[in-house]
Design an enzyme around this catalytic site. Sequence first.
Site, PDB file in Angstrom:
ATOM      1  N   TYR A  94       0.794  -1.224   0.000  1.00  0.00           N
ATOM      2  CA  TYR A  94       0.000   0.000   0.000  1.00  0.00           C
ATOM      3  C   TYR A  94       0.830   1.280   0.000  1.00  0.00           C
ATOM      4  CZ  TYR A  94      -4.130  -2.855   0.935  1.00  0.00           C
ATOM      5  OH  TYR A  94      -5.158  -3.785   0.846  1.00  0.00           O
ATOM      6  N   ASN A 164      -6.891   4.379  -3.925  1.00  0.00           N
ATOM      7  CA  ASN A 164      -7.580   3.324  -3.198  1.00  0.00           C
ATOM      8  C   ASN A 164      -8.744   3.912  -2.409  1.00  0.00           C
ATOM      9  OD1 ASN A 164      -7.927   0.630  -1.951  1.00  0.00           O
ATOM     10  ND2 ASN A 164      -7.268   1.674  -0.080  1.00  0.00           N
ATOM     11  N   GLU A 165      -9.948   3.566  -2.821  1.00  0.00           N
ATOM     12  CA  GLU A 165     -11.169   3.973  -2.104  1.00  0.00           C
ATOM     13  C   GLU A 165     -11.227   5.481  -1.856  1.00  0.00           C
ATOM     14  OE1 GLU A 165     -11.881   1.603   1.394  1.00  0.00           O
ATOM     15  OE2 GLU A 165     -12.523  -0.107   0.189  1.00  0.00           O
ATOM     16  N   ASP A 207     -16.389  -1.011  -2.557  1.00  0.00           N
ATOM     17  CA  ASP A 207     -17.568  -1.727  -3.049  1.00  0.00           C
ATOM     18  C   ASP A 207     -18.824  -1.057  -2.480  1.00  0.00           C
ATOM     19  OD1 ASP A 207     -19.105  -3.630  -4.344  1.00  0.00           O
ATOM     20  OD2 ASP A 207     -18.971  -5.073  -2.705  1.00  0.00           O
ATOM     21  N   ARG A 212     -20.877   1.898  -7.486  1.00  0.00           N
ATOM     22  CA  ARG A 212     -19.898   0.919  -7.986  1.00  0.00           C
ATOM     23  C   ARG A 212     -19.819   0.921  -9.512  1.00  0.00           C
ATOM     24  NH1 ARG A 212     -22.428  -3.531  -7.172  1.00  0.00           N
ATOM     25  NH2 ARG A 212     -22.020  -3.621  -4.943  1.00  0.00           N
ATOM     26  N   GLU A 267      -9.204  -6.360  -2.728  1.00  0.00           N
ATOM     27  CA  GLU A 267      -9.312  -6.887  -1.365  1.00  0.00           C
ATOM     28  C   GLU A 267     -10.524  -7.812  -1.325  1.00  0.00           C
ATOM     29  OE1 GLU A 267      -9.714  -3.734   1.480  1.00  0.00           O
ATOM     30  OE2 GLU A 267      -7.800  -2.769   0.955  1.00  0.00           O
ATOM     31  N   TYR A 298      -7.382 -10.031   1.820  1.00  0.00           N
ATOM     32  CA  TYR A 298      -7.008  -9.045   2.823  1.00  0.00           C
ATOM     33  C   TYR A 298      -7.040  -9.720   4.199  1.00  0.00           C
ATOM     34  CZ  TYR A 298      -6.945  -4.588   5.343  1.00  0.00           C
ATOM     35  OH  TYR A 298      -6.599  -3.538   6.149  1.00  0.00           O
TER      36      TYR A 298
END
Length: 453
Positions: A94, A164-165, A207, A212, A267, A298
């Site tokens: 990460y 990421n997210e 998610d 999405r 993940e 994950y």
Amino acid sequence: MRSFALASALAAASMVHAGPTPTEKELPRRADSLPTVTASGNAFWAGDKRFYIRGIDYQPGGSSANIDPLADTNICKRDIQRFKELGVNTVRVYSVDNSVKHDECMQALSDAGIYLVLDVNNPQYSINRDKPAPSYNDVYLQSVFATIDEFARFDNTLAFFSGNEVINDKPESVKAAPYVKATTRDMRQYIGSQGYRKIPVGYSAADVSNNRMQTAQYFNCGTDDERSDFFAFNDYSWCSPSSFEQSGWDQKVKNFTGYGLPIFLSEWGCITNGRDFSELSALMSKKMSSVYSGGLMYEYSREGNGFGIVELSGNSDSVKEDPEFQKLKSALSRYPAPTGDGGFTSTTTSAACPTVDSVWDLEDWGASALPAIPEEAKKYMSQKAGVGPGLKGDGSQNAGGTSTGTAAPGSGSVTATASPHNGGGRPAPPMDMSALVLTGVVGAFTLVGTLLL
């Protein structure tokens, strides 16, 4: 008799260039024993074989520690032993320190047959979902590009995540989408402009049911330079005991059928009712292989959140395997990667940009416009970014020159030819090399025949 003729032909061919061979300086050993992975159609390929990600997320110390596990050979080699025992072929890291070298750990991963999927951001250098405009600046991009410079050197670098997210279940976070997509564009342009092989670049999404599909469509719409090479998302909807249908994974496969890019889970691994990793029974089956290319469980180490499968003790050699370690090892063994091409789609297609509405609200950017690359970052396309700021830099979220306009479609096209074995643009499907081999043999015989006339 045929073997003698062939040997004679090859010997004659080699004599044409006979002469003393100069001694070459031995270069440092690199992680080059694995075939590079490319994205073609809606799948990944290692050479001419379909590649499925059978991996694990790796962040010892957790997200708050912000540690680079690939900069410390004691840490990485300790854990690579376990990765090899598990049977994984990919790890996701990460954050890394882009001011140091990573040759030893990357070589150790390569020796174990393991690829790297890497996030190019860290807490100090990233897009701020709450204030995305000022955080998209030249200081930020210099750090991103420096990370690419370091890891593009290794053949087992599989892919880069641009974020990421960043877009999550908070309605306001959607407004960060144009800046993350612009970063994806800039990364792809930088890779091409530097002549690096075409390492896939994409986004790791949350998610979130109400955005999405819009997120997936958004990262695959627009001109070719604006589109991602793949799409990934974090999915914890299969909570054992469950099934392909009960988890809703069957509907997600239907929704993503025809998407046109490789998809994988960045993940996975719900812990609500304990873990048996039965997700692999579907993820590694024909039920999903025509659309999905595997995923990353994950996570490796238990960091107070209940997700890990081992317990670590700082930088020591101590590793305590929890029962889930053997469960994951058994599941990976029980559910191997699908054989053949998995029913992939050979053509790469773009999506229509999602309609702007009350959920997908990109404000003044509208459905498809993107911010132009910051003026001070343009120079990096013709020169390397230089040494990165590492994990202890001053940060970028309110530093440097920001974007001052809207990008023209196509402005992110690469300005140099990428390396020959994996050129710029989207790679072609795997090529049958037998014709080239035959041509070489025929050429050798032709040369001998000519010399004998």
